[in-house]
Write a protein that holds these residues in place. Structure first.
Motif, PDB file in Angstrom:
ATOM      1  N   PRO A 231       0.823  -1.229   0.000  1.00 52.01           N
ATOM      2  CA  PRO A 231       0.000   0.000   0.000  1.00 52.01           C
ATOM      3  C   PRO A 231       0.849   1.268   0.000  1.00 52.01           C
ATOM      4  CG  PRO A 231       0.008  -1.004   2.170  1.00 52.01           C
ATOM      5  CD  PRO A 231       0.723  -1.958   1.269  1.00 52.01           C
ATOM      6  N   GLN A 232       1.536   1.498  -1.093  1.00 50.70           N
ATOM      7  CA  GLN A 232       2.350   2.696  -1.271  1.00 50.70           C
ATOM      8  C   GLN A 232       1.924   3.343  -2.588  1.00 50.70           C
ATOM      9  OE1 GLN A 232       6.250   0.996  -1.236  1.00 50.70           O
ATOM     10  NE2 GLN A 232       6.213   0.553   0.965  1.00 50.70           N
ATOM     11  N   PHE A 233       1.466   4.600  -2.518  1.00 53.53           N
ATOM     12  CA  PHE A 233       0.834   5.222  -3.678  1.00 53.53           C
ATOM     13  C   PHE A 233       1.470   6.565  -3.997  1.00 53.53           C
ATOM     14  CE2 PHE A 233      -2.242   2.708  -1.293  1.00 53.53           C
ATOM     15  CZ  PHE A 233      -2.734   1.867  -2.262  1.00 53.53           C
ATOM     16  N   LYS A 234       1.393   6.952  -5.263  1.00 54.81           N
ATOM     17  CA  LYS A 234       1.799   8.289  -5.674  1.00 54.81           C
ATOM     18  C   LYS A 234       0.784   9.307  -5.157  1.00 54.81           C
ATOM     19  CE  LYS A 234       4.113   7.008 -10.019  1.00 54.81           C
ATOM     20  NZ  LYS A 234       4.120   7.196 -11.497  1.00 54.81           N
ATOM     21  N   SER A 235       1.261  10.436  -4.698  1.00 58.35           N
ATOM     22  CA  SER A 235       0.351  11.497  -4.271  1.00 58.35           C
ATOM     23  C   SER A 235       0.006  12.396  -5.459  1.00 58.35           C
ATOM     24  CB  SER A 235       0.984  12.328  -3.154  1.00 58.35           C
ATOM     25  OG  SER A 235       2.171  12.941  -3.622  1.00 58.35           O
ATOM     26  N   ILE A 236      -1.085  13.126  -5.342  1.00 56.51           N
ATOM     27  CA  ILE A 236      -1.572  13.975  -6.424  1.00 56.51           C
ATOM     28  C   ILE A 236      -1.806  15.380  -5.881  1.00 56.51           C
ATOM     29  CG2 ILE A 236      -3.355  14.287  -8.178  1.00 56.51           C
ATOM     30  CD1 ILE A 236      -3.978  11.329  -7.925  1.00 56.51           C
ATOM     31  N   ALA A 237      -1.331  16.392  -6.619  1.00 52.30           N
ATOM     32  CA  ALA A 237      -1.529  17.780  -6.197  1.00 52.30           C
ATOM     33  C   ALA A 237      -2.777  18.401  -6.819  1.00 52.30           C
ATOM     34  CB  ALA A 237      -0.306  18.607  -6.567  1.00 52.30           C
ATOM     35  N   PHE A 238      -3.349  17.744  -7.820  1.00 51.14           N
ATOM     36  CA  PHE A 238      -4.537  18.230  -8.533  1.00 51.14           C
ATOM     37  C   PHE A 238      -4.311  19.611  -9.166  1.00 51.14           C
ATOM     38  CE2 PHE A 238      -6.451  15.431  -5.198  1.00 51.14           C
ATOM     39  CZ  PHE A 238      -6.860  14.424  -6.046  1.00 51.14           C
ATOM     40  N   ASP A 239      -3.079  19.852  -9.623  1.00 47.09           N
ATOM     41  CA  ASP A 239      -2.786  21.144 -10.233  1.00 47.09           C
ATOM     42  C   ASP A 239      -2.318  21.018 -11.675  1.00 47.09           C
ATOM     43  OD1 ASP A 239      -0.348  19.972  -9.772  1.00 47.09           O
ATOM     44  OD2 ASP A 239       0.483  21.623  -8.586  1.00 47.09           O
ATOM     45  N   SER A 240      -2.475  19.811 -12.258  1.00 46.73           N
ATOM     46  CA  SER A 240      -2.081  19.635 -13.656  1.00 46.73           C
ATOM     47  C   SER A 240      -3.151  20.197 -14.581  1.00 46.73           C
ATOM     48  CB  SER A 240      -1.878  18.147 -13.965  1.00 46.73           C
ATOM     49  OG  SER A 240      -0.819  17.608 -13.196  1.00 46.73           O
ATOM     50  N   GLY A 241      -2.720  20.794 -15.683  1.00 44.60           N
ATOM     51  CA  GLY A 241      -3.675  21.280 -16.667  1.00 44.60           C
ATOM     52  C   GLY A 241      -4.285  22.614 -16.269  1.00 44.60           C
ATOM     53  N   ASN A 242      -5.056  23.140 -17.171  1.00 44.12           N
ATOM     54  CA  ASN A 242      -5.720  24.425 -16.957  1.00 44.12           C
ATOM     55  C   ASN A 242      -7.203  24.229 -17.234  1.00 44.12           C
ATOM     56  OD1 ASN A 242      -6.273  27.137 -16.598  1.00 44.12           O
ATOM     57  ND2 ASN A 242      -5.650  27.706 -18.683  1.00 44.12           N
ATOM     58  N   PHE A 243      -7.959  23.884 -16.198  1.00 42.25           N
ATOM     59  CA  PHE A 243      -9.359  23.507 -16.362  1.00 42.25           C
ATOM     60  C   PHE A 243     -10.282  24.643 -15.927  1.00 42.25           C
ATOM     61  CE2 PHE A 243      -7.074  19.499 -15.808  1.00 42.25           C
ATOM     62  CZ  PHE A 243      -7.571  18.757 -16.863  1.00 42.25           C
ATOM     63  N   GLU A 244     -11.156  25.074 -16.823  1.00 45.96           N
ATOM     64  CA  GLU A 244     -12.157  26.075 -16.470  1.00 45.96           C
ATOM     65  C   GLU A 244     -13.310  25.447 -15.700  1.00 45.96           C
ATOM     66  OE1 GLU A 244     -13.434  28.127 -19.930  1.00 45.96           O
ATOM     67  OE2 GLU A 244     -11.423  28.837 -20.475  1.00 45.96           O
ATOM     68  N   ILE A 245     -13.553  24.160 -15.942  1.00 48.17           N
ATOM     69  CA  ILE A 245     -14.653  23.442 -15.307  1.00 48.17           C
ATOM     70  C   ILE A 245     -14.081  22.446 -14.311  1.00 48.17           C
ATOM     71  CG2 ILE A 245     -16.558  21.819 -15.718  1.00 48.17           C
ATOM     72  CD1 ILE A 245     -17.187  24.578 -16.694  1.00 48.17           C
ATOM     73  N   GLU A 246     -14.674  22.345 -13.146  1.00 48.88           N
ATOM     74  CA  GLU A 246     -14.188  21.408 -12.138  1.00 48.88           C
ATOM     75  C   GLU A 246     -14.530  19.967 -12.484  1.00 48.88           C
ATOM     76  OE1 GLU A 246     -12.541  20.557  -8.115  1.00 48.88           O
ATOM     77  OE2 GLU A 246     -12.234  21.967  -9.766  1.00 48.88           O
ATOM     78  N   ALA A 247     -15.723  19.716 -12.991  1.00 46.00           N
ATOM     79  CA  ALA A 247     -16.134  18.334 -13.249  1.00 46.00           C
ATOM     80  C   ALA A 247     -16.997  18.247 -14.494  1.00 46.00           C
ATOM     81  CB  ALA A 247     -16.894  17.758 -12.062  1.00 46.00           C
ATOM     82  N   SER A 248     -16.813  17.153 -15.221  1.00 47.71           N
ATOM     83  CA  SER A 248     -17.656  16.842 -16.377  1.00 47.71           C
ATOM     84  C   SER A 248     -18.254  15.458 -16.179  1.00 47.71           C
ATOM     85  CB  SER A 248     -16.843  16.849 -17.675  1.00 47.71           C
ATOM     86  OG  SER A 248     -16.398  18.143 -18.002  1.00 47.71           O
ATOM     87  N   VAL A 249     -19.544  15.371 -16.380  1.00 49.42           N
ATOM     88  CA  VAL A 249     -20.191  14.060 -16.424  1.00 49.42           C
ATOM     89  C   VAL A 249     -20.127  13.572 -17.867  1.00 49.42           C
ATOM     90  CG1 VAL A 249     -22.320  12.770 -16.095  1.00 49.42           C
ATOM     91  CG2 VAL A 249     -21.689  14.582 -14.484  1.00 49.42           C
ATOM     92  N   ILE A 250     -19.691  12.325 -18.042  1.00 49.56           N
ATOM     93  CA  ILE A 250     -19.533  11.752 -19.379  1.00 49.56           C
ATOM     94  C   ILE A 250     -20.600  10.676 -19.583  1.00 49.56           C
ATOM     95  CG2 ILE A 250     -17.971  10.598 -20.976  1.00 49.56           C
ATOM     96  CD1 ILE A 250     -16.862  13.261 -20.104  1.00 49.56           C
ATOM     97  N   ILE A 251     -21.411  10.843 -20.629  1.00 48.19           N
ATOM     98  CA  ILE A 251     -22.432   9.841 -20.973  1.00 48.19           C
ATOM     99  C   ILE A 251     -22.219   9.392 -22.418  1.00 48.19           C
ATOM    100  CG2 ILE A 251     -24.876   9.265 -21.190  1.00 48.19           C
ATOM    101  CD1 ILE A 251     -25.561  11.377 -19.191  1.00 48.19           C
ATOM    102  N   PRO A 252     -21.658   8.213 -22.650  1.00 49.40           N
ATOM    103  CA  PRO A 252     -21.692   7.644 -24.000  1.00 49.40           C
ATOM    104  C   PRO A 252     -23.075   7.027 -24.225  1.00 49.40           C
ATOM    105  CG  PRO A 252     -19.923   6.702 -22.633  1.00 49.40           C
ATOM    106  CD  PRO A 252     -20.891   7.384 -21.732  1.00 49.40           C
TER     107      PRO A 252
END
Length: 489
Positions: A231-252
């Motif tokens: 149980p050893q994991f990479k941490s994430i800063a959530f600062d990659s990319g330049n997103f205007e929207i916080e979340a997108s729901v995807i429906i195929p």
């Protein structure tokens, strides 16, 4: 080839046993026959055959007792408690293939008798990643006795339910499990449910004790073969990319005129502290679905994409949505058949990323019929997923749950397999190799089961194809994890 097989048959009543025994006795290949009994038989012999008392037919105790008693070159274990009928010279054929291939165990295609209807029951080829405990070998397992005895000696945990599974894993560590593509026997089928009704047996709460044992057996196996991940994991800063929207729901979606509006409405009514949008990838619908989606054109949160490509599966549609410039920092799944439970689902899923520092979040869903009435097994929470061992146990189970949400930069990097089955499972395994997968145990999703579900009623060939693909996904992932562990030594 006389007396080359010792047979171990479960007791399930006189009529069942008599017919099965008569068939076995007619073969010159059969040596000793033993009857396995839990508490049905008090005497030490039955119909002239010795009785072996066991606590459970698939227990470690039963396997060890079989290993002690078997003296022939091969050991046959019959796993069903119904009448078994072998084909003409079938046992001789099985031992011949076992000898020629040097297999540790052979198993065969067969027939299933459903009332008066005899159906073909082909089984799948075993591979390195065939770690699911519900792998269908059929009911006749022919082990090389030396391999069985060696594996039994290595069984140090006393399982009540996972003994037979543990045996298979241990034999497979050093021996081949060989599929004979010939129809060699007939078994009576008692479970007449459709494929879609069997999908969730492994997460049924009443089977929890079984699942705990299966997880331990699989985890121990992964440690032996080098595929276990600590149980050893990479941490994430959530600062990659330049997103205007916080979340997108995807429906195929393709041809879901009966359900697409319900799905869209359940998204657009979400209440969040952040901006979100809905990306619908309309994959060449022809039944009025496209026109139904266009009714929402006034709501600028909805992005309606109709791909020009004709070769997209569900995974390909996901790639198109996730790589769209309007996609948000987090991509959240909603199948076109299904609904979010309430107006807080999206907020709950996004919160989990920050609270648990994970690259993927899996929620909890409730099974319903088309009218949204709860149906068995009810709530599917996948509590077998633990922060410490979830990514190891994921190699054993057949799915990770819903809804699934992803940190978009990670998903864009990995990309979704362009299939319409198993693509989400492949993502979960790949992501969990390096990152923690977060969990939401509140019900946030309604999984609607109806006749148009893609897995509602699969024939055996298509079902085998699905299972074989997932086994292949597991094989690739297991190989990658073994290589990763070698690199990190």
């Amino acid at each position: 080839m006389k007396n080359t097989i010792d047979c171990f048959i479960p007791f399930a009543g006189e009529a069942q046993l008599k017919q099965t025994l008569n068939g076995l006795k007619s073969s010159e290949s059969v040596g000793a026959i033993y009857i396995l009994s839990t508490d049905e038989l008090a005497e030490s012999t039955y119909a002239g055959f010795p009785v072996i008392k066991v606590s459970a037919l698939r227990s470690t105790e039963a396997i060890k007792k079989i290993a002690v008693k078997s003296e022939a070159a091969y050991t046959l274990i019959y796993t069903k408690q119904t009448v078994l009928k072998f084909g003409y010279f079938a046992l001789e054929r099985m031992t011949r293939i076992a000898e020629d291939s040097g297999a540790g165990m052979v198993y065969a295609d067969h027939y299933k008798l459903c009332g008066n209807d005899r159906k073909n029951a082909p089984v799948a080829d075993y591979q390195e990643g065939s770690l699911r405990d519900d792998f269908d070998f059929g009911s006749v397992l022919l082990y090389k006795t030396s391999a069985l005895k060696k594996a039994a000696q290595q069984m140090t945990v006393g399982y009540l339910y996972a003994g037979l599974y543990d045996l298979r894993l241990k034999v497979a560590q050093s021996e081949a499990l060989v599929h004979i593509n010939e129809y060699l026997y007939t078994e009576i089928e008692e479970d007449l449910r459709k494929s879609g009704e069997k999908l969730f047996d492994y997460v049924d709460p009443k089977n929890r004790a079984v699942q705990i044992e299966m997880e331990q057996a699989c985890t121990d196996h992964l440690k032996v073969v080098g595929g276990y991940l600590a149980p050893q994991f990479k941490s994430i800063a959530f600062d990659s990319g330049n997103f205007e929207i916080e979340a997108s729901v995807i429906i195929p979606v393709r041809n879901r005129i009966r359900t697409i509006k319900d799905a869209i409405n359940s998204v657009l009514k979400q209440k969040t502290t952040f901006p979100f949008n809905l990306i619908v990838i309309d994959n060449q619908s022809t039944d009025g679905t496209s026109e139904a989606i266009r009714e929402y054109a006034a709501d600028k949160r909805l992005i309606h994409i109709i791909p020009e490509r004709k070769d997209l599966g569900i995974g390909g549609c996901w790639n198109m949505g996730v790589h769209h410039p309007a996609c948000g920092k987090f991509a959240v799944q909603l199948d076109s058949d299904d609904l979010y439970k309430n107006e807080t689902t999206l907020q709950t899923m996004v919160n989990a990323f920050y609270e648990q520092n994970c690259a993927m979040v899996v929620g909890t869903y409730e099974m319903t019929d088309f009218e949204l009435n709860t149906i068995p097994p009810g709530i599917i929470d996948h509590k077998e997923w633990t922060p410490d061992n979830g990514r190891n146990n994921a190699l054993r189970i057949n799915g990770l749950g819903a809804p699934r949400a992803f940190y978009t930069p990670v998903l864009r990097d990995i990309k979704v397999p362009n299939t319409s089955y198993g693509e989400d499972y492949a993502l979960g395994l790949a992501i969990s190799r390096h990152y923690q997968i977060g969990r939401v145990y509140d019900v946030v999703y309604l999984c609607r089961r109806w006749e148009d579900n893609s897995d509602a009623s699969l024939d055996i060939v298509k079902l085998n194809g699905h299972n074989t693909y997932k086994d292949r996904i597991r094989t690739w992932e297991l190989q990658a994890r073994i290589a990763l562990n070698k690199e990190n030594k």
